[in-house]
Design a protein around this motif. Structure first.
Motif: not given
Length: 239
Positions: A8, A32, A34, A220
């Motif tokens: 990540d 990936t 997260e 985010t």
């Protein structure tokens, strides 16, 4: 199945591993994971790394955790240029010295700076007392001074005239508070010139690519309530 890297790019050691692999032309499949979605706590990821942390490596039936171990594994398996982790005993010892120091020094204050200045107040809506943040930023300033005086001294890179994995790990730690808006390189010309040299070796495009996530961390999206609760539970560790 070829080499798989579980990363990540919000994570500073993940960025170091990513840049190292890309810069050295190491073929890998990016998996990936997260962190802000809690994907490192899933049962499927635990089969790769029971420590439930990134970065993680899977090479056939071989798995490996911890960023330094992964960097050294890659450097040895793919026989990367010597300057990354020198064969010379003393030059290698300088790399090891920095990597040993940073875990309880630079990493600690850089991580706290990001979370206290950005993640808790902006992403989680949980303000941090000003005196707590001020103490962390003072610790960060002290670590930056040590990085300049003890490790960089009057040389281009941490081990001398060429870049090493120590420089990659160091720049990634510093980009964490940069992502939170800290002016890490301001009024520190030695550190600023070192960053320019590291970025030049890595390459502008790769450097920019690796830092897209951390430099946009303030954007985010809202987190899952369960993840918010988990992050709240570890807040005391980051103050």
């Amino acid at each position: 199945m070829g080499l798989e890297l579980y990363l990540d790019l919000l994570s500073q050691p993940c960025r170091a591993v990513y840049i190292f692999a890309k810069k050295n032309g190491i073929p890998f499949q990016l998996r990936t994971v997260e962190l802000l979605k809690g994907q490192h706590y899933t049962d499927s990821f635990a089969q790769v790394n029971s420590l439930r942390k990134v970065p993680a490596l899977k090479d056939g039936d071989f798995t490996l955790a911890e960023s330094v171990a992964i960097l050294l594994y890659l450097s040895r398996k793919y026989k990367t240029p010597d300057h990354w982790y020198p064969q010379d005993l003393r030059a290698r010892a300088r790399v090891d010295e920095y990597l040993s120091w940073q875990h309880t020094a630079l990493r600690s204050c850089c991580t706290r700076a990001l979370w206290q200045k950005m993640m808790f107040p902006v992403v989680l809506g949980q303000p941090v007392p000003q005196e707590t943040l001020s103490s962390t930023l003072a610790d960060l300033d002290s670590c930056l001074q040590l990085l300049e005086d003890r490790f960089l001294r009057d040389q281009d890179f941490i081990t001398g005239s060429q870049i090493s994995v120590a420089d990659l790990m160091a720049i990634e730690e510093l980009m964490h508070p940069v992502g939170a808006g800290c002016q890490v390189f301001e009024n520190r010309p030695k550190l600023a010139k070192w960053r320019q040299r590291v970025e030049a070796v890595v390459g502008e495009d790769l450097f920019r690519e690796a830092h897209t996530v951390i430099l946009k961390v303030k954007d985010t999206p809202p987190l899952d309530p369960a993840v918010k609760e988990l992050l709240h539970s570890v807040r005391s560790l980051l103050q």
